[in-house]
Write a protein that holds these residues in place. Sequence first.
Motif, PDB file in Angstrom:
ATOM      1  N   ILE A   1      56.728  27.166  23.673  1.00  0.00           N
ATOM      2  CA  ILE A   1      55.868  26.814  22.535  1.00  0.00           C
ATOM      3  C   ILE A   1      55.930  25.318  22.274  1.00  0.00           C
ATOM      4  O   ILE A   1      54.904  24.653  22.083  1.00  0.00           O
ATOM      5  CB  ILE A   1      56.264  27.630  21.284  1.00  0.00           C
ATOM      6  N   ASN A   2      57.133  24.772  22.275  1.00  0.00           N
ATOM      7  CA  ASN A   2      57.291  23.332  22.041  1.00  0.00           C
ATOM      8  C   ASN A   2      56.643  22.508  23.146  1.00  0.00           C
ATOM      9  O   ASN A   2      55.991  21.487  22.873  1.00  0.00           O
ATOM     10  CB  ASN A   2      58.774  22.970  21.890  1.00  0.00           C
ATOM     11  N   ALA A   3      56.802  22.947  24.389  1.00  0.00           N
ATOM     12  CA  ALA A   3      56.174  22.234  25.505  1.00  0.00           C
ATOM     13  C   ALA A   3      54.653  22.278  25.368  1.00  0.00           C
ATOM     14  O   ALA A   3      53.972  21.259  25.590  1.00  0.00           O
ATOM     15  CB  ALA A   3      56.613  22.844  26.833  1.00  0.00           C
ATOM     16  N   ASN A   4      54.127  23.412  24.971  1.00  0.00           N
ATOM     17  CA  ASN A   4      52.687  23.549  24.789  1.00  0.00           C
ATOM     18  C   ASN A   4      52.191  22.673  23.633  1.00  0.00           C
ATOM     19  O   ASN A   4      51.168  22.001  23.751  1.00  0.00           O
ATOM     20  CB  ASN A   4      52.337  25.022  24.553  1.00  0.00           C
ATOM     21  N   ARG A   5      52.922  22.672  22.538  1.00  0.00           N
ATOM     22  CA  ARG A   5      52.550  21.822  21.395  1.00  0.00           C
ATOM     23  C   ARG A   5      52.544  20.343  21.793  1.00  0.00           C
ATOM     24  O   ARG A   5      51.642  19.590  21.416  1.00  0.00           O
ATOM     25  CB  ARG A   5      53.510  22.061  20.226  1.00  0.00           C
ATOM     26  N   ASN A   6      53.580  19.933  22.531  1.00  0.00           N
ATOM     27  CA  ASN A   6      53.658  18.539  22.983  1.00  0.00           C
ATOM     28  C   ASN A   6      52.481  18.195  23.898  1.00  0.00           C
ATOM     29  O   ASN A   6      51.894  17.114  23.767  1.00  0.00           O
ATOM     30  CB  ASN A   6      54.978  18.269  23.713  1.00  0.00           C
ATOM     31  N   PHE A   7      52.150  19.097  24.790  1.00  0.00           N
ATOM     32  CA  PHE A   7      51.008  18.856  25.663  1.00  0.00           C
ATOM     33  C   PHE A   7      49.735  18.710  24.857  1.00  0.00           C
ATOM     34  O   PHE A   7      48.956  17.776  25.061  1.00  0.00           O
ATOM     35  CB  PHE A   7      50.862  20.020  26.663  1.00  0.00           C
ATOM     36  N   LEU A   8      49.502  19.630  23.920  1.00  0.00           N
ATOM     37  CA  LEU A   8      48.302  19.580  23.102  1.00  0.00           C
ATOM     38  C   LEU A   8      48.244  18.293  22.263  1.00  0.00           C
ATOM     39  O   LEU A   8      47.175  17.691  22.116  1.00  0.00           O
ATOM     40  CB  LEU A   8      48.201  20.812  22.210  1.00  0.00           C
ATOM     41  N   ALA A   9      49.401  17.879  21.750  1.00  0.00           N
ATOM     42  CA  ALA A   9      49.441  16.651  20.951  1.00  0.00           C
ATOM     43  C   ALA A   9      49.119  15.428  21.820  1.00  0.00           C
ATOM     44  O   ALA A   9      48.404  14.518  21.390  1.00  0.00           O
ATOM     45  CB  ALA A   9      50.790  16.483  20.286  1.00  0.00           C
ATOM     46  N   ASN A  10      49.664  15.417  23.033  1.00  0.00           N
ATOM     47  CA  ASN A  10      49.434  14.290  23.944  1.00  0.00           C
ATOM     48  C   ASN A  10      47.962  14.240  24.370  1.00  0.00           C
ATOM     49  O   ASN A  10      47.378  13.155  24.485  1.00  0.00           O
ATOM     50  CB  ASN A  10      50.333  14.366  25.165  1.00  0.00           C
ATOM     51  N   VAL A  11      47.367  15.369  24.647  1.00  0.00           N
ATOM     52  CA  VAL A  11      45.968  15.421  25.063  1.00  0.00           C
ATOM     53  C   VAL A  11      45.073  14.989  23.898  1.00  0.00           C
ATOM     54  O   VAL A  11      44.093  14.260  24.105  1.00  0.00           O
ATOM     55  CB  VAL A  11      45.593  16.839  25.566  1.00  0.00           C
ATOM     56  N   ALA A  12      45.402  15.396  22.714  1.00  0.00           N
ATOM     57  CA  ALA A  12      44.591  15.035  21.536  1.00  0.00           C
ATOM     58  C   ALA A  12      44.656  13.539  21.272  1.00  0.00           C
ATOM     59  O   ALA A  12      43.687  12.933  20.772  1.00  0.00           O
ATOM     60  CB  ALA A  12      45.084  15.803  20.317  1.00  0.00           C
ATOM     61  N   ASP A  13      45.789  12.897  21.595  1.00  0.00           N
ATOM     62  CA  ASP A  13      45.953  11.457  21.364  1.00  0.00           C
ATOM     63  C   ASP A  13      45.148  10.625  22.378  1.00  0.00           C
ATOM     64  O   ASP A  13      44.871   9.467  22.141  1.00  0.00           O
ATOM     65  CB  ASP A  13      47.418  11.059  21.431  1.00  0.00           C
ATOM     66  N   GLU A  14      44.817  11.201  23.503  1.00  0.00           N
ATOM     67  CA  GLU A  14      44.149  10.435  24.561  1.00  0.00           C
ATOM     68  C   GLU A  14      42.680  10.302  24.356  1.00  0.00           C
ATOM     69  O   GLU A  14      41.900  10.703  23.705  1.00  0.00           O
ATOM     70  CB  GLU A  14      44.395  11.067  25.917  1.00  0.00           C
TER      71      GLU A  14
END
Length: 122
Positions: free
Chosen positions: A109-122
Amino acid sequence: MRIGELSARTGASRRSLRYYEQQGLLVSARSPSGQRCYDDDHVQRVALVQSFLAAGMSSRTIAQMVPCMTEPNMDRAREALTAMNQERNRLSSTIDSLAAARAALDHLINANRNFLANVADE
């Protein structure tokens, strides 16, 4: 109380209550007309049986533990204690496995959240 009231008070179906009785997990008195009669102690017994079943115990295993509660003697108490210890160990192992699965899921879940946060920042 009759089987319908016990069913309503415990949430167990009448069919389940009859099954519990057939398996020796529940003992009812009988009225002169043959109807099952229960008292308030049966409500607690049904709750206990339901919690054991929900935890994965078989009705056979529960039946091994029940006699020491209703008609205690040394042999029944020893047999019941063995069954209780085995089930406690099984439950502890299951709890440990579930906790490990939850920790692995939390990591994903944390890895997925981090991925989603990183993609949203780009």
